[in-house]
Design an enzyme around this catalytic site. Structure first.
Site, mmCIF file in Angstrom:
data_model
loop_
_atom_site.group_PDB
_atom_site.id
_atom_site.type_symbol
_atom_site.label_atom_id
_atom_site.label_comp_id
_atom_site.label_asym_id
_atom_site.label_seq_id
_atom_site.Cartn_x
_atom_site.Cartn_y
_atom_site.Cartn_z
ATOM 1 N N ASP A 27 13.325 -33.621 -33.633
ATOM 2 C CA ASP A 27 13.104 -34.255 -32.164
ATOM 3 C C ASP A 27 13.701 -35.680 -32.679
ATOM 4 O O ASP A 27 14.597 -36.519 -31.664
ATOM 5 C CB ASP A 27 11.911 -34.299 -31.718
ATOM 6 N N CYS A 28 13.365 -36.253 -33.771
ATOM 7 C CA CYS A 28 13.683 -37.598 -34.065
ATOM 8 C C CYS A 28 15.238 -37.901 -34.524
ATOM 9 O O CYS A 28 15.837 -38.833 -34.253
ATOM 10 C CB CYS A 28 13.042 -38.207 -35.049
ATOM 11 N N TYR A 29 15.584 -36.703 -35.247
ATOM 12 C CA TYR A 29 17.083 -36.898 -35.887
ATOM 13 C C TYR A 29 17.919 -35.622 -35.206
ATOM 14 O O TYR A 29 17.911 -34.446 -36.231
ATOM 15 C CB TYR A 29 17.093 -36.954 -37.356
#
Lengths: 507, 131
Positions: free
Chosen positions: A136-138
């Protein structure tokens, strides 16, 4: 040593004040040696504040941390490549470490991490390729772009082992050319290669580590760097001390960071390192004044493929630098692999920086240890050696046997290799079923004309893996096993290996 | 003058060089030789010039040996050379020396064209010229 690092003749503060006021006395190690010879150590240690040193050699344990900044959408790099050279990406999302001796996947032995560093420092564009793990971050899966040193955030040269105090020299007693990390070694004691800067060697000039420590400011790769601790494999009691260093790559120069290749060994990086030695006491002055004729190293025989390669001779750097060393009553040509010309340039540059007030000395936060246990790696998993697998019930032939006798022996015993021995069971040749086929084809009558006289052999304690490689190299399927006196004590064939060693377990 | 001789399967067994030596009394030096049952390659140094050299080359060619003059074998890019010396003792023919300031000097006459120096150079600044 008591009072190691004692500032008896002058303190760092005094030296730096003299640097700032412009009346500091700096000499390169070469000049200091001459000064000591003319005026004696007593006067020299009073007159001279700082001695500069330098070395420029292949330092494989070198590399750089790079931070690329975030792309949009961002990526967590799991694997990344710079000009096809893999860099270690197992750190935070867009940090990597590019190691000097890691080779390009498309041009191995030609181009590697050292060349990437040189290209970055000289301002060239470098291709960056990365694969990510989608989270989700990357969200990004991969990227391909080009970068220059200016484009990226940080570029820190961090070298875990640099500037060996001295280095072993190499010679080759075997009958084939060897390609090593000490260069091309011609067969039959054909040449000697050596490394290290001798009387300019930074660590040798302070061999008790009285001024060299964590936080020492140094010349690194044409810019300014710092010592961050002892180097890996630091072994000062044998004059094999090392340091780890770091510095900002962005202020360095490709003149003193050169990507290099040792043919058929690896890629690497030539690194320029120069250390200022403040003459804080007489002991430091004495080591700074050591001459090439007083600095010794060992010539090691690389013809012996073991960790404990035999020492052929102890030599001084003066003898090595003469270009010729006497070995077994022969004159063998010797040449360096590290550059004395650049080492001198570095010592001179550092001297100039100090004289012009551009470089101040720093007192180390902690000195580097002058003793460190040196450990080998113990292999704890069982490894199989020749005697575990070889056949001991051997059939041998003699020169007096006829070709027909030999053919009968091979067929009766169901074997393909027949070692030929003399009266004392010493190996003199080998005949294989293939040789017999040739004997018939070429109508040869005597054993001597068909047997192989230069036999590839094994010793009972050789590792199976090594012998298998040797058999593949010479395209043979069996080797007689001999003892120190060349007596045949067994035979090892590919058949023994495939039948007795499966899945690396002894059946 | 250095010559590279290539012998074919047909002429590799003939004592061609020996005949030349006997005929001309020249002290021919064999610098490098690779000879198998099928072919041979040799680099020889021949202390001769002019008419006599021509004669030797003509004789070699008449026996079916390919003859090439060994010229300008390597070139060192001195601007990029780091003056380390890795090529110096790697050279089996003593054709590269180091000067007082450690810079390297190539001695063309000694070179046998083996190219070990090309591979021995860590920074790849020695280039082999032609073939």
């Amino acid at each position: 040593m008591e009072n190691r690092g004692a500032e008896e003749l002058r303190t760092y503060e005094e030296i730096n004040r003299r640097i700032q006021s412009g009346d500091v006395v700096v000499m390169t190690a070469t000049e200091f040696i001459e000064y000591v010879e003319s005026y004696g150590l007593e006067k020299a240690s009073k007159d001279v504040d700082v001695v500069t040193t330098g070395t420029f050699g292949a330092m494989c344990s070198s590399g750089a941390f790079l931070n690329f900044g975030h792309a949009d959408p961002p990526i967590k790099m799991v694997r990344c490549w710079l000009n096809d050279v893999p860099a270690y990406a197992g750190i935070a999302a867009v940090d990597c470490y590019i190691g000097a001796s890691c080779m390009s996947e498309t041009r191995p032995f030609e181009y590697g991490g050292g060349h990437v560093i040189e290209d970055l420092v000289s301002g060239k564009e470098v291709e960056l390729r990365a694969e990510g793990r989608v989270t989700d971050c990357y969200p990004r899966e991969s990227l391909e772009t080009t970068i220059t040193l200016n484009d990226i955030n940080q570029a820190m040269l961090v070298n875990p082992r640099n500037a060996y105090e001295r280095y072993n020299a190499a010679i080759n007693s075997s009958n084939r050319t060897l390609y090593t990390y000490l260069g091309v070694l011609l067969p039959n004691y054909g040449n000697i290669h050596y490394c290290g800067a001798g009387e300019l060697s930074p660590l040798y000039k302070d061999m008790n580590f009285e001024t060299i420590g964590i936080g020492t400011r140094i010349f690194l790769g044409g810019g300014i760097g710092y010592i961050i601790g002892e180097g890996t494999q630091h072994n000062p009691q044998n004059q094999l001390g090392t340091i780890s260093v770091c510095g900002n790559l962005k202020q360095m120069s490709s003149e003193y960071l050169r990507g290099a290749t040792f043919y058929r060994y690896s890629t690497t990086l030539y690194v320029g390192v120069g250390i200022p030695i403040p003459i804080i006491n007489k002991r430091v002055a004495a080591t700074a004044a050591l001459k090439d004729s007083e600095i010794f190293t060992y010539i090691i025989d690389f013809g012996v493929p073991s960790r404990n390669r035999p020492i052929v001779k102890k030599v001084s750097y003066a003898e090595l630098k003469s270009g010729k060393v006497e070995i077994n009553n022969m004159e063998v040509r010797a040449s360096p692999l590290s550059s004395f010309q650049y080492a001198a340039k570095i010592a001179n540059t550092l001297k100039e920086w100090i004289e012009k007030g551009k470089f101040l000395l720093s007192r180390p936060v902690e000195l580097i240890p002058n003793y460190r246990e040196f450990k080998p790696l113990i292999i704890k998993k069982r490894e199989f050696v020749v005697k575990d697998v070889m056949t001991r019930e051997i059939v041998v032939g003699r020169l007096s046997d006829s070709i027909k006798d030999v053919a009968r022996l091979l067929t009766e015993r169901g074997i393909d290799h027949l070692p030929i021995v003399d009266d004392e069971n010493r190996l003199i040749g080998i005949v294989t079923s293939w040789d017999l086929a040739k004997a018939i084809a070429q109508d040869k009558k005597d054993l001597e004309s068909i047997m192989t006289k230069r036999v590839i052999t094994a010793k009972e304690n050789d590792l199976i893996d090594i012998v298998v490689k040797r058999m593949a190299e010479y395209k043979i399927s069996g080797v007689p096993v001999v003892d120190e006196k060349n007596h045949v004590i067994g035979i090892l064939t590919t058949d023994d290996i495939s039948r007795k060693l499966v899945g690396r377990r002894l059946l | 003058m250095k010559l590279k001789l290539v012998y074919s399967h047909e002429n590799v067994k003939k004592p061609i060089l020996a005949k030349i030596v006997l005929k001309t009394n020249l002290l021919i030096n064999i610098i490098e030789a690779k000879v198998t049952a099928n072919m041979g390659e040799m680099i020889i140094d021949i202390p001769s010039e002019g008419e006599q050299l021509r004669e030797v080359i003509d004789y070699l060619r008449s026996e079916g040996v390919t003859v090439k003059e060994v010229v300008r074998t390597i070139e060192i890019d001195h601007d990029r050379c780091i003056a380390c010396g890795a090529c110096v003792s790697s050279c089996p023919a003593d054709a590269i020396k180091q000067n007082e300031d450690w810079s390297v000097r190539f001695i063309e006459e000694n070179c046998i064209g083996c190219r070990i120096c090309v591979y021995a150079c860590p920074v790849r600044v020695i280039q082999a010229l032609g073939d």
